[in-house]
Design a protein around this motif. Structure first.
Motif, mmCIF file in Angstrom:
data_model
loop_
_atom_site.group_PDB
_atom_site.id
_atom_site.type_symbol
_atom_site.label_atom_id
_atom_site.label_comp_id
_atom_site.label_asym_id
_atom_site.label_seq_id
_atom_site.Cartn_x
_atom_site.Cartn_y
_atom_site.Cartn_z
ATOM 1 N N THR A 1 4.317 34.835 -5.676
ATOM 2 C CA THR A 1 4.291 33.896 -6.801
ATOM 3 C C THR A 1 5.323 34.279 -7.847
ATOM 4 O O THR A 1 6.060 33.423 -8.375
ATOM 5 C CB THR A 1 2.891 33.860 -7.437
ATOM 6 N N ASP A 2 5.400 35.577 -8.166
ATOM 7 C CA ASP A 2 6.380 36.053 -9.142
ATOM 8 C C ASP A 2 7.811 35.773 -8.676
ATOM 9 O O ASP A 2 8.708 35.533 -9.503
ATOM 10 C CB ASP A 2 6.211 37.559 -9.377
ATOM 11 N N ALA A 3 8.017 35.812 -7.358
ATOM 12 C CA ALA A 3 9.362 35.586 -6.817
ATOM 13 C C ALA A 3 9.701 34.099 -6.711
ATOM 14 O O ALA A 3 10.803 33.746 -6.308
ATOM 15 C CB ALA A 3 9.493 36.237 -5.440
ATOM 16 N N GLY A 4 8.755 33.225 -7.069
ATOM 17 C CA GLY A 4 9.028 31.788 -7.055
ATOM 18 C C GLY A 4 9.003 31.177 -5.675
ATOM 19 O O GLY A 4 9.772 30.255 -5.375
ATOM 20 N N SER A 5 8.098 31.653 -4.829
ATOM 21 C CA SER A 5 8.054 31.157 -3.453
ATOM 22 C C SER A 5 7.694 29.677 -3.382
ATOM 23 O O SER A 5 8.089 28.978 -2.440
ATOM 24 C CB SER A 5 7.047 31.972 -2.634
ATOM 25 N N PHE A 6 6.954 29.174 -4.394
ATOM 26 C CA PHE A 6 6.478 27.786 -4.346
ATOM 27 C C PHE A 6 7.621 26.779 -4.378
ATOM 28 O O PHE A 6 7.514 25.679 -3.838
ATOM 29 C CB PHE A 6 5.511 27.521 -5.517
ATOM 30 N N ASP A 7 8.754 27.120 -5.037
ATOM 31 C CA ASP A 7 9.868 26.165 -5.098
ATOM 32 C C ASP A 7 11.171 26.750 -4.557
ATOM 33 O O ASP A 7 12.247 26.205 -4.806
ATOM 34 C CB ASP A 7 10.083 25.683 -6.532
#
Length: 651
Positions: free
Chosen positions: A118-124
């Motif tokens: 999540t911190d690495a921005g996997s969602f986008d």
């Protein structure tokens, strides 16, 4: 911050940095400038620890992530999006942690891995990768195409997108604008202006540097000098420093002459001997200033043409392209234009649309595939090829090239006259006999310019003449072109050169050549509108198509379409087969040279070699680098041809 303190760096026998010191603050955007061969890329290698300094300290915060554009061509069947995603090292590490945690069944580790994702921005992340690709000119259907399906210029764009995907604290960009069209270049400028980390960029595009940098680091004579401001501000401040330094030198010369005059006059007189001796000591203690010498004083001019036919040439329904295995592959067609005396024509268009094909046809390097080209009486063409190997012979030296040229285009000149002429283009001493294959890209470009000047042309056809030129040589070229009395047709991605030289433009697009009514700013607006229209068209094409009422007719049409597509694909495969075979051979050669280069760099960095061994390996490293450069140039040319054939087949 980045700190270099009293750093000395050698590459073989060459001193790249000599007691150099500089401090760069976090978040600064720095332009690294200097002559070709000054050592800018070696400084990048030092910052990434591929090289170690011989003396002094080079400190970068250990926790910093460094991003840079890989120079090797990617070879993988991964999709373009997946390949770019792999550049996000934080995301890749988080995904690896999750795989390991799930394999071990550790619930706490799994939860922690998901938090890191999540911190690495996997969602986008996937959307961000595709946005980078679209910004750099990839179309919607290309973002999921395999990397190996792209030509050389597009693979370099993939490398750039992959570097931009990296959440880097320090971004190192070495000539990032190469292979970019104007629309992609403008997008990259906007992206880098928003980038919040520290950035150091090497570029010979002054408008690009002015747009994105606020600090300029000048590498000259193995010294680093920091200037606050973009490239234009740097030029002004450096010019002022040079004036001041020259004034100080001249003032010191006057002081030394005055002291020497007193010494010469009174050293023999007993009553003045003591005063004379004190002045001798003062003269010895004085730190000697050197005169201001600069590489920026390189200049040349095109000689006045012997005649100026008008029109220079006329194109009547001309078709341009390639002939492969007896088959015509037309890239641009129905060209009906006249080229008049004194015109300054800039040729615009995206990569693969046919700009170089048009110039090669006008330059008589390849035959027109249709129509007629009528040349004016006394037409003399000077052609600067995008790939210098089109006009240079690797095994010959500059002097041999000039001797042969003098026999072909003018009465035979004396060897000394040719040596003096080459000296004006910085070919002095033994350099006139050095094999062209061992020259740098900038030196090859200067040799081609020298050959153009000697031919005394009245029509100059220049295809990306600035690719290997440093900023000062570009400035000299711009001045020479503005003073040239003949006609200029120019293909270039250098906006400063286009603005300074051209007063009208032709647009090569969609298989046609038409006049473009406007300047470069208007062209940029046109590109924006065109990209919007393409996006709308793609959306329309993606909508479901209503079923036809005539089922049999629909089936026949589909069968005919599939058959036509298969035949077209077969023709394209046959046409590009010899080109692809040569590309494969070049890939193997470059891979072998890359391995040898790595071994040489490790050996040079080990410091376990004797000076003669260092010198020998340094010379071989230079030779390997030049061989790689030559092979890459041919590699890119072949892939551009393949891309052009593919584009033509799609028309």
């Amino acid at each position: 911050m980045i700190t270099l303190k009293n750093v000395t760096l050698r590459r073989g026998t060459k001193v790249v940095l000599d007691d150099a010191s500089v401090t760069l603050q976090p978040g600064e955007k720095i332009g690294l400038v200097g002559r070709n061969g000054a050592g800018k890329s070696s400084l990048f290698a030092l910052l990434t620890h591929r090289l170690q300094s011989d003396l002094g300290d080079a400190d970068i915060p250990k926790q910093w992530t460094v991003g840079e554009v890989a120079q090797s061509m990617p070879e993988t069947e991964d999709s373009a999006t997946d390949y770019v995603l792999q550049g996000d090292v934080r995301l890749a590490a988080a995904e690896a942690d999750l795989v390991a945690a799930e394999a071990s069944g550790d619930g706490h580790a799994i939860a922690e891995a998901h938090m890191h994702l999540t911190d690495a921005g996997s969602f986008d992340a996937r959307a961000r990768a595709q946005a980078l690709l679209m910004g750099l000119g990839f179309r919607g259907e290309q973002v999921d195409a395999p990397v190996n399906s792209f030509s050389g210029g597009w693979r370099m764009r993939l490398q750039l997108a992959r570097a931009l995907m990296c959440p880097a604290d320090l971004m190192l960009l070495d000539e990032p604008t190469n292979h970019l069209d104007l629309d992609a270049l403008v997008w990259l400028e906007a992206w880098l202006q928003r980038y919040e980390g520290t950035m150091i960029v090497i570029s010979h595009d002054r408008e690009f540097l002015d747009a994105i940098t606020r600090v300029t680091l000048h590498l000259d004579e193995a010294k680093l000098t920091r200037y606050t401001g973009n490239y234009t501000a740097f030029e002004m401040m450096r010019a002022e420093r040079m004036v001041q330094a020259q004034a100080s030198y001249e003032k010191q010369q006057e002081r030394m002459a005055h002291l020497q005059k007193f010494i010469d006059r009174f050293k023999a007189k007993a009553s003045k001997a003591k005063q004379a001796q004190s002045r001798v000591k003062a003269l010895e203690r004085m730190e000697k200033l050197g005169p201001v010498l600069t590489s920026a004083d390189f200049e040349f001019e095109f000689r006045e043409p012997l005649s100026l036919p008008n029109p220079m040439l006329t194109l009547d329904d001309v078709a341009c392209g390639y002939q492969t295995e007896g088959r015509d592959n037309i890239i641009v067609r129905h060209i009906s234009r006249s080229v008049l005396a004194g015109q300054r024509i800039g040729i615009l268009g995206a990569n693969g649309q046919g700009k170089s094909t048009l110039v090669k046809t006008v330059a008589r390097m390849q035959k027109a595939l249709g129509g007629e080209i009528t040349e004016g009486k006394g037409l003399s063409i000077g052609y600067f090829a995008q790939q210098e190997l089109d006009v240079l012979r690797l095994e010959e030296g500059p002097l041999q090239h000039m001797i042969r040229l003098a026999k072909e285009v003018s009465p035979q000149a004396r060897e000394q006259e040719l040596r003096d002429f080459l000296g004006r283009f910085r070919f002095i001493g033994d350099m006139v006999s050095q094999e062209v294959g061992s020259l740098s890209g900038g030196e090859k470009a200067r040799l081609v310019l020298a050959m153009l000047v000697w031919q005394r042309p009245n029509l100059l056809l220049l295809d990306e003449p600035t690719n290997h030129l440093d900023l000062t040589t570009r400035e000299a070229l711009s001045m020479a072109l503005n003073e040239f009395e003949g006609t200029v047709m120019l293909v270039s991605h250098d906006r400063a050169l286009l603005r300074e030289v051209c007063d009208e433009f032709w647009l090569v697009a969609d298989g046609k050549v038409e006049p473009f009514d406007g300047d470069l700013d208007d062209y940029q607006k046109w590109l924006l509108e065109t990209s919007r229209e393409m996006a709308r068209a793609q959306k329309e094409a993606a909508r479901p198509v209503r079923a036809t009422t005539d089922g049999a007719k629909s089936s026949n049409d589909k069968h005919s379409d599939r058959k036509a597509q298969a035949q077209a694909k077969k023709r394209l495969t046959e046409a590009t087969r010899p080109l692809r075979k040569e590309v494969e051979r070049l890939d193997q050669q470059m891979a072998a040279l890359a391995t040898e280069r790595s071994q040489l760099e490790v050996a040079l960095a080990s410091r376990a070699l004797t000076p003669p061994q260092m010198a020998e390996r340094g010379r071989r490293l230079k030779q390997v680098n030049e061989e790689v450069e030559t092979l890459e140039a041919r590699w890119l040319e072949l892939n551009e041809e393949i891309e052009a054939l593919t584009t033509a087949a799609a028309l």
